[in-house]
Design an enzyme around this catalytic site. Structure first.
Site, short mmCIF file in Angstrom:
data_model
loop_
_atom_site.label_atom_id
_atom_site.label_comp_id
_atom_site.label_asym_id
_atom_site.label_seq_id
_atom_site.Cartn_x
_atom_site.Cartn_y
_atom_site.Cartn_z
N THR A 62 40.20 15.81 13.19
CA THR A 62 39.95 16.93 12.64
C THR A 62 40.64 17.48 11.44
O THR A 62 41.38 16.84 10.76
CB THR A 62 39.60 17.98 13.84
OG1 THR A 62 38.96 19.08 13.41
CG2 THR A 62 41.15 18.36 14.40
N LYS A 66 40.07 14.47 7.80
CA LYS A 66 38.97 13.55 7.74
C LYS A 66 38.84 12.75 6.80
O LYS A 66 38.29 11.68 6.90
CB LYS A 66 37.71 14.55 8.01
CG LYS A 66 37.55 15.19 9.26
CD LYS A 66 36.23 15.92 9.65
CE LYS A 66 36.26 16.67 10.93
NZ LYS A 66 35.01 17.31 10.96
N ASP A 100 29.51 13.56 13.29
CA ASP A 100 29.18 15.03 13.10
C ASP A 100 27.67 15.28 12.94
O ASP A 100 27.02 16.12 13.37
CB ASP A 100 29.98 15.41 11.96
CG ASP A 100 31.35 16.05 12.31
OD1 ASP A 100 31.53 16.37 13.42
OD2 ASP A 100 32.32 16.24 11.47
N GLY A 125 27.90 25.06 2.11
CA GLY A 125 29.13 24.41 2.10
C GLY A 125 29.08 23.10 1.70
O GLY A 125 27.99 22.52 1.68
N ALA A 129 32.78 19.02 6.50
CA ALA A 129 31.54 19.16 7.55
C ALA A 129 30.04 19.11 7.05
O ALA A 129 29.25 18.28 7.63
CB ALA A 129 31.82 20.51 8.44
N VAL A 152 30.31 25.86 -7.12
CA VAL A 152 28.95 25.09 -7.33
C VAL A 152 29.15 23.71 -7.78
O VAL A 152 28.35 23.00 -7.44
CB VAL A 152 28.13 26.09 -8.50
CG1 VAL A 152 26.87 25.34 -8.62
CG2 VAL A 152 27.94 27.70 -7.99
P1 NAP Z 1 36.46 22.25 4.35
O1 NAP Z 1 36.32 20.70 4.22
O2 NAP Z 1 37.85 22.97 4.27
O3 NAP Z 1 35.34 22.98 3.74
C1 NAP Z 1 35.14 24.51 3.79
C2 NAP Z 1 33.87 24.94 3.03
O4 NAP Z 1 33.89 26.39 3.43
C3 NAP Z 1 33.84 24.88 1.60
O5 NAP Z 1 32.31 24.63 1.36
C4 NAP Z 1 34.40 26.07 1.10
O6 NAP Z 1 33.69 26.46 -0.03
C5 NAP Z 1 33.70 26.94 2.36
N1 NAP Z 1 34.30 28.17 2.39
C6 NAP Z 1 35.73 28.60 2.77
N2 NAP Z 1 35.81 30.01 2.86
C7 NAP Z 1 34.66 30.51 2.43
C8 NAP Z 1 34.47 32.08 2.01
N3 NAP Z 1 34.96 32.97 2.31
N4 NAP Z 1 33.23 32.22 1.49
C9 NAP Z 1 32.30 31.12 0.99
N5 NAP Z 1 32.60 29.61 1.10
C10 NAP Z 1 33.74 29.46 1.89
O7 NAP Z 1 36.04 22.52 5.89
P2 NAP Z 1 34.95 21.62 6.87
O8 NAP Z 1 35.74 20.38 7.40
O9 NAP Z 1 33.91 21.41 6.04
O10 NAP Z 1 34.66 22.47 8.10
C11 NAP Z 1 33.91 23.56 7.86
C12 NAP Z 1 33.75 24.40 9.29
O11 NAP Z 1 32.94 23.72 10.22
C13 NAP Z 1 34.96 24.63 10.04
O12 NAP Z 1 34.85 26.13 10.46
C14 NAP Z 1 34.96 23.74 10.98
O13 NAP Z 1 35.67 24.33 12.32
C15 NAP Z 1 33.30 23.64 11.30
N6 NAP Z 1 33.09 22.34 12.10
C16 NAP Z 1 32.52 22.52 13.11
C17 NAP Z 1 32.02 21.22 14.03
C18 NAP Z 1 31.30 21.11 15.31
O14 NAP Z 1 31.32 20.37 15.88
N7 NAP Z 1 30.75 22.46 15.50
C19 NAP Z 1 32.11 20.07 13.44
C20 NAP Z 1 32.95 20.08 12.17
C21 NAP Z 1 33.39 21.08 11.45
P3 NAP Z 1 34.48 25.97 -1.53
O15 NAP Z 1 34.18 24.42 -1.90
O16 NAP Z 1 34.01 27.03 -2.70
O17 NAP Z 1 36.04 26.28 -1.39
#
Ligand code: NAP
Length: 264
Positions: A62, A66, A100, A125, A129, A152
């Protein structure tokens, strides 16, 4: 001695994965241990090697590792190659995979009864993920897939890797409508939400929040709009089930585990 598996990340203290895999093991009669490894931010590869050397068979990965997990193995599944990030390592095969996407699609189709064929899908996003689920959403038949992100340029870079997708910022979504909106941002973890135009979410939308265990502003807005809503707990259980299948060759039942987590 039981076969050993673990989740590696930073932080991992909040994780429900040990409980999920313990319930899968019980239900399928498999003997395994599943623990948590909090690796130092600069120590992912070393943590994996220590675990492997001690006989560890497989890892879930996680945040924030990743991408590093994807780069670590000599064998990469097609799903992981498409995603560019990995959440599962099969150590004795030196294989990385990404479960995922199939986890999200199974939660939508099997737990929520939402078929993706010919649906208009908005993915919020462009991080790990989001990248992990695009291939599976397209394969499941999504007719149109728009990737919107705060940055963007990042959405555009990701969309360029997947035929049949488009990219934009949030303000460009005004006037658009979608059958499914998946929030794959981490905004909800800090009590924030992507700045969506009003009327994007309606009573005809399924609003899916990948974050689970809390009423995020995105879920609250979806409730106010009368949309159908779901958090990401089902995705968590379904992606875990696919990892379990990769490691053990046995598909565990997911509904009882999801029900027990929801009841807890
Ligand atoms: P990541 O790689 O750090 O990407 C974060 C994303 O969120 C980016 O697109 C970022 O935009 C955006 N973001 C962050 N803060 C923001 C805000 N205040 N306003 C608008 N956009 C914002 O994280 P990730 O690995 O993709 O994970 C994303 C989420 O999915 C996490 O909360 C994680 O816990 C969840 N998740 C859940 C599962 C499940 O099984 N349910 C599995 C995987 C992940 P920018 O590019 O502009 O920074």
């Amino acid at each position: 001695m039981s076969d050993r598996y673990a989740l590696v990340g930073n932080p991992v203290g909040h994780s429900k994965s040990p409980r999920i895999h313990a319930e899968f093991a019980r239900a399928t009669g498999q003997h395994l241990e599943y623990g948590l490894i909090e690796a130092p931010l600069d120590g992912f590869a070393q943590a994996v090697e220590v675990f492997r050397a001690a006989g560890g068979r497989g890892l879930n990965v996680t945040l924030p590792f990743k991408q590093q997990a994807f780069a670590l193995c000599t064998r990469v599944s097609e799903r992981a190659r498409l995603a560019g990030v990995a959440n599962t390592l099969v150590l004795d095969q030196d294989l990385c995979d990404n479960t995922d996407g199939i986890g999200l699609v199974r939660d939508l189709s099997e737990n929520l009864g939402f078929g993706l064929k010919n649906r208009r899908v908005l993915l919020l996003g462009a991080g790990g993920a989001a990248q992990g689920v695009i291939g599976a959403l397209l394969e499941a038949g999504a007719q149109r897939l728009v990737i919107a992100n705060r940055t963007v340029g990042r959405a555009k870079t990701v969309a360029a890797r997947f035929a049949g997708t488009a990219a934009c910022g949030y303000e460009a979504l005004a006037g658009e409508s979608f059958d499914l909106v998946v929030n794959a941002t981490s905004a909800g973890l800090s009590g924030e939400t992507p700045a969506l135009p009003p009327k994007l979410l309606t009573e005809k939308t399924l609003a899916y929040e990948m974050v689970y265990g809390r009423e995020t502003p995105f879920l609250a807005a979806a409730h106010r709009a009368g949309a159908r809503v779901s958090d990401g707990l089902g995705m968590l259980v379904e992606q875990a089930a696919e990892s379990f299948f990769l490691w053990r060759g046995v598909r565990p039942p997911t509904r009882p585990v999801l029900a027990s987590l929801r009841g807890a």
